[in-house]
Design an enzyme around this catalytic site. Structure first.
Site, PDB file in Angstrom:
ATOM      1  N   ASP A  39     -86.569 -63.692 -57.350  1.00  0.00           N
ATOM      2  CA  ASP A  39     -86.843 -62.629 -58.326  1.00  0.00           C
ATOM      3  C   ASP A  39     -87.802 -61.750 -57.668  1.00  0.00           C
ATOM      4  O   ASP A  39     -88.137 -61.722 -56.638  1.00  0.00           O
ATOM      5  CB  ASP A  39     -87.724 -63.201 -59.673  1.00  0.00           C
ATOM      6  CG  ASP A  39     -88.977 -64.315 -59.177  1.00  0.00           C
ATOM      7  OD1 ASP A  39     -89.097 -64.302 -57.995  1.00  0.00           O
ATOM      8  OD2 ASP A  39     -89.329 -64.967 -59.841  1.00  0.00           O
TER       9      ASP A  39
ATOM     10  N   ASP B  67     -73.179 -47.698 -53.931  1.00  0.00           N
ATOM     11  CA  ASP B  67     -72.197 -48.532 -53.554  1.00  0.00           C
ATOM     12  C   ASP B  67     -70.718 -47.873 -53.759  1.00  0.00           C
ATOM     13  O   ASP B  67     -70.657 -46.844 -54.441  1.00  0.00           O
ATOM     14  CB  ASP B  67     -72.072 -49.659 -54.847  1.00  0.00           C
ATOM     15  CG  ASP B  67     -71.021 -50.587 -54.889  1.00  0.00           C
ATOM     16  OD1 ASP B  67     -70.785 -51.214 -53.743  1.00  0.00           O
ATOM     17  OD2 ASP B  67     -70.305 -50.975 -55.744  1.00  0.00           O
TER      18      ASP B  67
ATOM     19  N   GLU C 173     -72.463 -45.751 -49.269  1.00  0.00           N
ATOM     20  CA  GLU C 173     -71.630 -46.867 -48.352  1.00  0.00           C
ATOM     21  C   GLU C 173     -70.216 -46.566 -47.978  1.00  0.00           C
ATOM     22  O   GLU C 173     -69.310 -45.920 -48.935  1.00  0.00           O
ATOM     23  CB  GLU C 173     -71.411 -47.913 -49.376  1.00  0.00           C
ATOM     24  CG  GLU C 173     -70.472 -49.164 -48.655  1.00  0.00           C
ATOM     25  CD  GLU C 173     -69.896 -50.050 -49.599  1.00  0.00           C
ATOM     26  OE1 GLU C 173     -69.375 -51.247 -49.363  1.00  0.00           O
ATOM     27  OE2 GLU C 173     -69.928 -50.107 -50.915  1.00  0.00           O
TER      28      GLU C 173
ATOM     29  N   HIS D 180     -74.443 -57.911 -46.811  1.00  0.00           N
ATOM     30  CA  HIS D 180     -73.920 -59.004 -47.951  1.00  0.00           C
ATOM     31  C   HIS D 180     -72.235 -58.791 -48.062  1.00  0.00           C
ATOM     32  O   HIS D 180     -71.692 -59.537 -48.660  1.00  0.00           O
ATOM     33  CB  HIS D 180     -74.532 -58.585 -49.325  1.00  0.00           C
ATOM     34  CG  HIS D 180     -74.094 -57.310 -49.697  1.00  0.00           C
ATOM     35  ND1 HIS D 180     -74.492 -56.094 -49.162  1.00  0.00           N
ATOM     36  CD2 HIS D 180     -73.149 -56.876 -50.867  1.00  0.00           C
ATOM     37  CE1 HIS D 180     -73.947 -55.215 -50.007  1.00  0.00           C
ATOM     38  NE2 HIS D 180     -73.408 -55.312 -50.695  1.00  0.00           N
TER      39      HIS D 180
END
Length: 629
Positions: free
Chosen positions: A182, A338, A367, A440
């Protein structure tokens, strides 16, 4: 020298690389004196969709049996230009085009590229010379705090367990397992990040979503309840600032989640979603046909595409008091976008305008997996780096160049890959490029280096295959070498959380495992800290020019230097296991006066490089005719 032209040598093209609109650029070619010419050579320049321009070239000088011809271009328009040279001899027209990475050859090859960017294009200074740290929020650190309004359909896991990866009976992987990382957990680790030298945190999506990756946004204006609250985000930004750390967000604007206040396919929300009714205020954002069928991102029905240029959607994201405004007002330093390829030009124009309202120091990073200067997407020549859209991109070309070199590719090929990007990108973009070796979306570099190729492997194989101790040690050694290049090449190193402590992971979701607090590889961590310390103590790593000096099978060496002061740092890397020696008396160092060996072993005029090691040397570069090669 037998070549006709070299686009990296400023005796042939000045200045090196991309130029501003209305900036003068001089081109010079060399032809043998005995070449019979019917007319003066010409420089041929054009932009896609426009006619060629023919610029006559005049004799500049004669030297060593060659005649040098020159022409000056002052471009009126921003855009990607292409050029070559032409001359006619005995009635036969000849061409000089690019034959390899930079050299002009006769009657073959491709055109050279010249990027012309906007006159006022600048990029934020806060990132230059800094270090970025990418965090997948659910997996970095849990504060242990109990959060309110967390949906009951989430599966909470124990920290460090293997993420879910198996599909249900319908073949869908729901990504509904959570480990409790978090915003307060991130805040508690700010001293750790400061100690690493981090100056900017890039957060993967934090907006409310109903899968753990959070790329299926449910509410753009609300932090996911498992991460905390909007106020927690404000507090994180404020406290990070006291450590000299900025925070940028992941902007996912090409699609939303089907399970969202906007689409509401599953009826989770009380409001009227686009899937439920044409009367929804969000209906016009999406494309429907037939019986509730709709356009979705790459055919994934949980990710309905939006029409970014729909006025209602553009206003919602980029308008006054819109989504971008809101998070910037809470302290965000900018956005990583993104799938920038899938965002239309008009939307990107609006987005940049909105972000820059908060000051030129706010950043927009896209990206883009290829060379972003000449990228074509969906039949459109993109203009990301011309001054009206992006400040920077994720530097996948550097990542592939670094990994290929460390795994054995020729040093000259490595140089050519690096210089190709530096030639095509505006210098101000280069200084803020996001340089990574893991993210990722790809397997972690330590796995790429130490283990088997995983592209043809199943998820079950990835779940059951940890690196063996031997593979881990090999991967770690190669990762260290790669990090030297990542930290000291032009751009900004971006550490994917856990890389610095040896966290393993094949492809999604195994590259998104929990940070191993208490089980860190302390040797690798200290190595990373040392690289960060060297980087922040030497200003040339912020905006310094690069010059490759050593290109041997075993050792690569380059200088980062300041054009004005001549201040320089020379980096040498031995990528193999045997000891190597580099003499500072070698001709490649003629321009340099050495002062201090910052890191490495010095023996008189020689630098001794044990296997898989690096050296960093402070120097002064004498001012001579500049060359990028």
């Amino acid at each position: 020298m037998s070549y006709f032209y070299n686009s990296w040598d400023q005796d042939y093209k000045f200045p090196f690389g991309a130029i501003r609109r209305s900036q003068s650029c001089q081109f010079t070619i060399r032809l043998p004196e005995e070449t019979p010419l019917d007319f003066s050579p010409v420089l041929v320049v054009f932009r896609t969709g426009f006619k060629e321009r023919f610029l006559p070239m005049n004799v500049k000088e004669r030297e060593n049996g060659y005649v040098l011809y020159t022409a000056t271009l002052i471009p009126k328009y921003a855009g990607v230009h292409y050029y070559y040279f032409s001359y006619t001899s005995n009635g036969v027209r000849h061409y000089i085009k690019r034959g390899d990475a930079c050299h002009g050859v006769l009657d073959q090859g491709e055109m050279f590229q010249l990027t012309v960017f906007g006159k006022r294009y600048q990029t934020p200074k806060f990132l230059k010379g800094g270090i970025m740290y990418q965090i997948f929020p659910d997996r970095f650190c849990s504060s242990g705090k109990q959060h309110e309004n967390v949906p009951s359909d989430r599966v909470m896991r124990n920290w460090g367990e293997l993420p879910y990866y198996k599909p249900d009976q319908n073949g869908h992987v729901w990504n509904n397992d959570y480990f409790g990382g978090d915003l307060d957990g991130i805040r508690s680790k700010l001293p750790y990040l400061k100690d690493l030298g981090v100056t900017c945190i890039y957060l993967n999506p934090i907006f409310e979503s109903h899968e753990n990756h959070r790329y299926n946004t449910a509410n753009y204006r609300k932090v996911d309840p498992l991460l905390g609250t909007n106020e927690d985000f404000r507090t994180l930004c404020e406290e990070a600032e006291t450590y000299g750390i900025s925070v940028i967000l992941d902007g996912v604007f090409s699609h939303t989640g089907a399970d969202s206040i906007y689409f509401n396919k599953f009826g989770r929300y009380d409001n009227l979603g686009a899937y439920q009714s044409e009367q929804s205020p969000y209906y016009s954002w999406y494309h429907f046909w037939g019986n509730k069928e709709y356009e979705s991102w790459w055919g994934i029905d949980t990710l309905p595409n939006v029409d970014e240029n729909n006025p209602s959607y553009t206003k919602y994201i980029c308008g006054e008091d819109g989504v971008l405004d809101y998070w910037m007002s809470l302290g965000a330093a900018g956005y990583r976008l993104d799938v920038a390829d899938e965002l239309p030009d008009e939307f990107l124009d609006h987005l940049r305008t909105c972000v820059k309202k908060f000051g030129e120091e706010k950043i927009v990073i896209g990206e883009v997996w290829e060379d972003a200067s000449n990228k074509e997407a969906y039949g459109v020549k993109r203009r990301y780096l011309l001054g009206d859209q992006l400040d920077s991109v994720m530097n996948y070309p550097f990542r592939e160049a670094i990994i290929a070199y460390i795994k054995g590719e020729a040093a000259t090929t490595f140089r050519d890959r690096i210089m190709g990007i530096l030639e095509n990108y505006p210098k101000c973009t280069v200084d803020v490029l996001m340089n990574f070796v893991s993210t990722h979306d790809i397997e972690r570099a330590i796995n790429r280096f130490g283990g088997q190729p995983c592209d043809d492997k199943s998820k079950d194989w990835m779940a059951g295959n940890e690196l063996s101790p031997e593979e881990y040690n090999r991967g770690k050694t190669m990762l260290k070498n790669a990090m030297v290049l990542q930290f000291f090449l032009p751009g900004v190193p971006s550490i994917y959380y856990g890389d610095e402590v040896g966290l393993q992971g094949w492809k999604d979701p195994f590259n998104r495992r929990c940070f191993p607090w208490g089980q860190e590889d302390t040797d690798l961590l200290e190595y990373t800290r040392q690289l960060g310390k060297i980087r922040r103590e030497h200003a040339v790593f912020a905006e310094g020019t690069i010059e490759f000096l050593v290109l041997e099978d075993q050792v690569v060496g380059f200088s980062r230097y300041d054009l004005e002061t001549g201040g320089s740092v020379i980096v040498l890397l031995n990528r193999w296991g045997e000891t190597a020696m580099v003499s500072l008396r070698d001709k490649c160092f003629d321009r340099y006066a050495f002062s201090t060996v910052i890191s490495g072993i010095c023996d008189g005029d020689a630098i001794i490089l044990p296997g898989n090691s690096y050296a960093v040397i402070s120097a002064v570069r004498r001012k001579t005719t500049e060359t990028a090669e």
